[in-house]
Structure formats: C-alpha cells, structure tokens
Design a protein around this motif. Sequence first.
Motif, PDB file in Angstrom:
ATOM      1  N   GLU A  44       0.836  -1.193   0.000  1.00 58.66           N
ATOM      2  CA  GLU A  44       0.000   0.000   0.000  1.00 58.66           C
ATOM      3  C   GLU A  44       0.878   1.253   0.000  1.00 58.66           C
ATOM      4  N   TYR A  56      -3.524   3.798  -1.664  1.00 60.18           N
ATOM      5  CA  TYR A  56      -3.748   2.996  -2.867  1.00 60.18           C
ATOM      6  C   TYR A  56      -3.035   1.666  -2.704  1.00 60.18           C
ATOM      7  N   ALA A  57      -3.722   0.591  -3.040  1.00 62.10           N
ATOM      8  CA  ALA A  57      -3.090  -0.729  -3.041  1.00 62.10           C
ATOM      9  C   ALA A  57      -2.304  -0.887  -4.341  1.00 62.10           C
ATOM     10  N   VAL A  59      -1.239  -2.997  -7.240  1.00 63.17           N
ATOM     11  CA  VAL A  59      -1.808  -4.172  -7.904  1.00 63.17           C
ATOM     12  C   VAL A  59      -0.735  -4.936  -8.673  1.00 63.17           C
ATOM     13  N   ASP A  60       0.111  -4.198  -9.390  1.00 66.85           N
ATOM     14  CA  ASP A  60       1.135  -4.828 -10.217  1.00 66.85           C
ATOM     15  C   ASP A  60       2.226  -3.786 -10.478  1.00 66.85           C
ATOM     16  N   LEU A  72      -2.201   0.702  -9.855  1.00 66.11           N
ATOM     17  CA  LEU A  72      -2.754   0.914  -8.522  1.00 66.11           C
ATOM     18  C   LEU A  72      -4.252   0.626  -8.531  1.00 66.11           C
ATOM     19  N   ALA A  73      -4.765   0.077  -7.432  1.00 64.65           N
ATOM     20  CA  ALA A  73      -6.188  -0.262  -7.325  1.00 64.65           C
ATOM     21  C   ALA A  73      -7.035   0.987  -7.562  1.00 64.65           C
ATOM     22  N   GLY A  74      -8.068   0.834  -8.398  1.00 61.77           N
ATOM     23  CA  GLY A  74      -8.996   1.926  -8.661  1.00 61.77           C
ATOM     24  C   GLY A  74      -8.579   2.863  -9.777  1.00 61.77           C
ATOM     25  N   THR A  76      -7.903   2.838 -13.473  1.00 56.44           N
ATOM     26  CA  THR A  76      -8.122   1.882 -14.555  1.00 56.44           C
ATOM     27  C   THR A  76      -7.964   2.450 -15.958  1.00 56.44           C
TER      28      THR A  76
END
Length: 173
Positions: A44, A56-57, A59-60, A72-74, A76
């Motif tokens: 995070e 923000y998490a 993601v990759d 980052l999560a969210g 897109t």
Amino acid sequence: MSERKLSLPDWVVMGRIGTPFGVKGWVRVHTYSEALDSLSHYAEWGLGKEGQYQRYALVDWQIQGGGLVAALAGVTDRTQAEFLRGLEVVIPRSELPALEPDEFYWSDLVGMSVRNEAGEALGTVGELLETGAHPVLVVRAGEVERLIPFVAPVLQEVRLAEGVIRVDWGLDY
C-alpha cells in the motif's frame, strides 16, 4: 482509498508519480531510493501532497525503460492516471528497513537549516534532486534559491537531531 491527513515523520516520501504509462491506468514512478524496485515491496502506498494522502493498493509493477511503472487499485484508465501525476509516494516509516546510525531518508532533510563553515545561514532545504551525477540540495532563503551538490567534499555534516546541514559553500556562490 481513504483520504486523511497523515503525520510526517510517521510517513516517508519515497518517490513521485510521473506520467501515465499506457492506456490502462499504469503510472511511471520516480523513486527516491537506490533500487528501482524498492517501492514494489510495499502493498500500500499513500499518494498526495502536503500531508493530504489517499491510500492505494499496489496491484502490479514492472521495470520498464530503466524505471518503475505501477498499476494501482482503482486507477483503470489513462485519464485517472493523469490526475495522479506529480503526487508524492509515501510509505509508513514503521515499514521501512532500519537505518544505520549515519543514514537518513531524503525526506528527513526537507526543512532542515543549511549553514556553511563560517556559520552563515544559506537557507532551508526545500527538496533534493537526483541529477544522475549526484544528488543536489535545493536550498531556499526568501527569493534566493541555491543548488548545492549533496556530495563530499561540499557536504560536511548532517545533524538530524539539531536540524542542521553543514556545507562547504559560500553565500555568494
């Protein structure tokens, strides 16, 4: 993603979000550490400015073109990624590796007073820049801005506890 005022020094600035990478919301990340992938070790991140951060998490991530890119999560799409451009990346100090006695994080230097060997005040550290050759202190005193190499022999001493950096640099440089 929650927004709240986070207290530094509980958080350490470890990088900055750059331009979008591709169309799926990935961002380029300018890391302030020696290893390009250092931020990938944290699930995070806090993103923001001046103590206002959103979580923000991660993601990759991957190393691309000599730098770090991240999803980052969210986030897109490219438009969402563009809104993150220029934001600081912060990590909780408690999650960072322990430092040796003579080590410090760059963010710990921001706001410190800079004095030369004659004891003259040169200003306050506003930020540090990585130039490729060596880091540079951006020191501000009112309208005057000095770029001081953050390397020996110019750098003489960093006294974190006192909030003072001593350099071999003149007022008229």
